[in-house]
Enzyme design. Structure first.
Site, PDB file in Angstrom:
ATOM      1  N   CYS A 102       8.569  22.636  30.447  1.00  0.00           N
ATOM      2  CA  CYS A 102       9.240  22.929  31.634  1.00  0.00           C
ATOM      3  C   CYS A 102       8.421  23.806  32.642  1.00  0.00           C
ATOM      4  O   CYS A 102       7.273  24.649  32.215  1.00  0.00           O
ATOM      5  CB  CYS A 102      10.370  24.226  31.382  1.00  0.00           C
ATOM      6  SG  CYS A 102      11.044  24.499  32.577  1.00  0.00           S
ATOM      7  N   LYS A 141       8.693  18.619  22.896  1.00  0.00           N
ATOM      8  CA  LYS A 141       8.369  17.814  24.042  1.00  0.00           C
ATOM      9  C   LYS A 141       7.352  18.541  25.083  1.00  0.00           C
ATOM     10  O   LYS A 141       7.409  19.961  25.253  1.00  0.00           O
ATOM     11  CB  LYS A 141       9.941  17.728  24.634  1.00  0.00           C
ATOM     12  CG  LYS A 141       9.464  17.008  26.327  1.00  0.00           C
ATOM     13  CD  LYS A 141      11.099  16.652  26.300  1.00  0.00           C
ATOM     14  CE  LYS A 141      10.986  15.752  27.804  1.00  0.00           C
ATOM     15  NZ  LYS A 141      11.064  16.806  28.991  1.00  0.00           N
ATOM     16  N   GLY A 202       8.909   9.295  31.178  1.00  0.00           N
ATOM     17  CA  GLY A 202       8.507   9.414  32.721  1.00  0.00           C
ATOM     18  C   GLY A 202       8.747   8.209  33.443  1.00  0.00           C
ATOM     19  O   GLY A 202       7.971   7.015  33.298  1.00  0.00           O
TER      20      GLY A 202
HETATM   21  C1  LIG Z   1      17.425  18.173  36.427  1.00  0.00           C
HETATM   22  C2  LIG Z   1      16.350  18.361  35.466  1.00  0.00           C
HETATM   23  C3  LIG Z   1      16.416  19.028  34.243  1.00  0.00           C
HETATM   24  C4  LIG Z   1      15.430  18.968  33.264  1.00  0.00           C
HETATM   25  N1  LIG Z   1      15.664  19.990  32.276  1.00  0.00           N
HETATM   26  C5  LIG Z   1      14.720  19.872  31.199  1.00  0.00           C
HETATM   27  C6  LIG Z   1      14.862  20.750  30.034  1.00  0.00           C
HETATM   28  O1  LIG Z   1      15.656  21.481  30.042  1.00  0.00           O
HETATM   29  N2  LIG Z   1      13.962  20.388  29.107  1.00  0.00           N
HETATM   30  C7  LIG Z   1      12.709  19.689  29.176  1.00  0.00           C
HETATM   31  O2  LIG Z   1      12.049  19.736  28.340  1.00  0.00           O
HETATM   32  N3  LIG Z   1      12.671  18.797  30.404  1.00  0.00           N
HETATM   33  C8  LIG Z   1      13.504  18.926  31.272  1.00  0.00           C
HETATM   34  N4  LIG Z   1      13.586  18.108  32.412  1.00  0.00           N
HETATM   35  C9  LIG Z   1      12.366  17.025  32.404  1.00  0.00           C
HETATM   36  C10 LIG Z   1      12.962  15.502  31.699  1.00  0.00           C
HETATM   37  O3  LIG Z   1      13.400  15.882  30.423  1.00  0.00           O
HETATM   38  C11 LIG Z   1      11.986  14.536  31.885  1.00  0.00           C
HETATM   39  O4  LIG Z   1      11.048  14.867  31.205  1.00  0.00           O
HETATM   40  C12 LIG Z   1      11.673  14.024  33.233  1.00  0.00           C
HETATM   41  O5  LIG Z   1      12.760  14.018  34.284  1.00  0.00           O
HETATM   42  C13 LIG Z   1      10.793  13.027  33.204  1.00  0.00           C
HETATM   43  O6  LIG Z   1      11.716  11.810  32.822  1.00  0.00           O
HETATM   44  P1  LIG Z   1      12.340  10.737  33.852  1.00  0.00           P
HETATM   45  O7  LIG Z   1      11.421  10.225  34.653  1.00  0.00           O
HETATM   46  O8  LIG Z   1      13.366   9.776  32.684  1.00  0.00           O
HETATM   47  O9  LIG Z   1      13.484  11.731  34.823  1.00  0.00           O
HETATM   48  C14 LIG Z   1      14.472  18.028  33.347  1.00  0.00           C
HETATM   49  C15 LIG Z   1      14.430  17.270  34.594  1.00  0.00           C
HETATM   50  C16 LIG Z   1      15.256  17.394  35.484  1.00  0.00           C
HETATM   51  C17 LIG Z   1      15.153  16.573  36.513  1.00  0.00           C
END
Ligand SMILES: Cc1cc2nc3c(=O)[nH]c(=O)nc-3n(C[C@H](O)[C@H](O)[C@H](O)COP(=O)(O)O)c2cc1C
Length: 329
Positions: A102, A141, A202
């Site tokens: 985060c 993560k 990602g």
């Molecule tokens: C609105 C939002 C909330 C997220 N909340 C978390 C979270 O609570 N814990 C976490 O490890 N990652 C969180 N992430 C990151 C996502 O789990 C992920 O790593 C990131 O969006 C990249 O993946 P993607 O390209 O498939 O979206 C969040 C991302 C977004 C956009």
């Protein structure tokens, strides 16, 4: 194709990412129905759980049909994370995930989330304490690093030595937040440097990219976040494409509206009429994204706070769009 995380069988290749404010019970239910092999909850504070906060414990609500499910926790002190993990374990999830990615200031200034990437020895002590405290697998993560993508390999090795059962890698540094393109090379390097399952994450926007990520990085599972919002079908698409090379047809507008209505009902059932409708704003916008007039429809949906009203509006959108296609046809 199945991967084992600790003693838990993951039947396919897809994982719904933890998304604060999004991956609640309602959305996880829909993604699992649409083929996600596993889902991760929104992150919950270890301190909140250890201190018995009712609000924190609401994040632990999940149903029998949600297994396998992982609960994500954040914090920075080994003892508190061990205590928090014990509270989570009482609800019998399949695994517990430590948030080390985060980027939000409020979290990293407390040394939690991505700040743990700067202190691998502390991260190792946290994982060890959690592993000793609970019987379920503990995973983590991470991002590719704080400023430098090299940090991920060291962190992954420390975590594996401390007893972590799997690691999800989002190929962006903390500094990058959500900008630029995810660096999949770091996922490949973590895969080569460890022997626990690696979950690549990602920018997986479609089934082809999921397959490409698996081929290029060798990751065992693919985690999808933003591209599942308003699009839970992405999981079936990926599972099918990776297993057979076949493309599942995209959902049509009536599928999207029906899914949005179902999502709304599940949200209201879990959170009550006020919060249940309010928290649907982001997903509702995503379900109608890209249709002609989406901006006006979104405006109307965002200002409606009654569940029946939102449902009526959704069907008006469907009717108007169907009529305009008929007129054009
Ligand atoms: C609105 C939002 C909330 C997220 N909340 C978390 C979270 O609570 N814990 C976490 O490890 N990652 C969180 N992430 C990151 C996502 O789990 C992920 O790593 C990131 O969006 C990249 O993946 P993607 O390209 O498939 O979206 C969040 C991302 C977004 C956009």
């Amino acid at each position: 194709m199945a991967t084992k995380i600790g003693n838990v069988d993951i039947p396919g290749v897809t994982v719904l990412a933890p998304l604060a404010g999004v991956t609640d019970h309602a959305f996880r239910t829909l993604c699992r129905e649409q083929g996600a092999s596993m889902a991760v909850t929104e992150m919950v504070s270890a301190r909140g759980l250890a201190e018995g906060s009712e609000r924190s414990s609401e994040y632990l609500d999940f149903d029998e049909h949600e297994h396998p499910i992982s609960v994500q926790v954040f914090g920075s002190e080994p003892e508190i994370l061990a205590d928090g993990a014990q509270v989570i374990a009482e609800r019998k999830p399949d695994m517990i995930d430590l948030n080390c990615g985060c980027p939000v200031k409020k979290i990293v200034t407390r040394n939690a989330g991505a700040a743990l990437l700067k202190d691998p020895p502390l991260l190792g002590r946290i994982i060890s304490a959690m592993v000793q405290a609970v019987d379920v697998p503990v995973t983590l993560k991470i991002r590719s690093g704080w400023e430098d993508a090299d940090e991920a390999v060291r962190v992954a090795q420390v975590a594996e030595d401390a007893g972590a059962s799997a690691i999800a890698v989002h190929g962006r540094t903390r500094e990058a937040k959500f900008t630029g393109q995810a660096n999949w090379d770091i996922i490949a390097r973590v895969k080569q440097a460890t022997s626990i399952p690696v979950i690549g994450n990602g920018d997986v926007r479609n089934p082809e990219l999921a397959k490409e990520m698996m081929d290029v990085t060798g990751c065992d599972l693919v985690m999808v976040g933003r591209w599942a919002i308003g699009n839970p079908w992405i999981f079936k698409g990926i599972e099918t494409f990776v297993a057979t090379g076949e493309k599942v047809p995209d959902p049509v507008l009536s599928d999207k509206i029906e899914m949005a209505v179902r999502h709304l009902h599940l949200s209201v059932a879990a959170k009550g009429p006020r919060k249940g409708v309010f928290e649907m704003r982001r997903p509702l916008a995503a379900y109608i994204k890209g249709i002609p007039g989406a901006a006006q429809y979104r405006q109307a949906l965002m200002t409606e706070d009654d569940a029946d009203g939102v449902e009526r509006l959704l069907y008006v959108i469907l009717e108007e769009q169907t009529q305009s296609v008929e007129v054009m046809g």
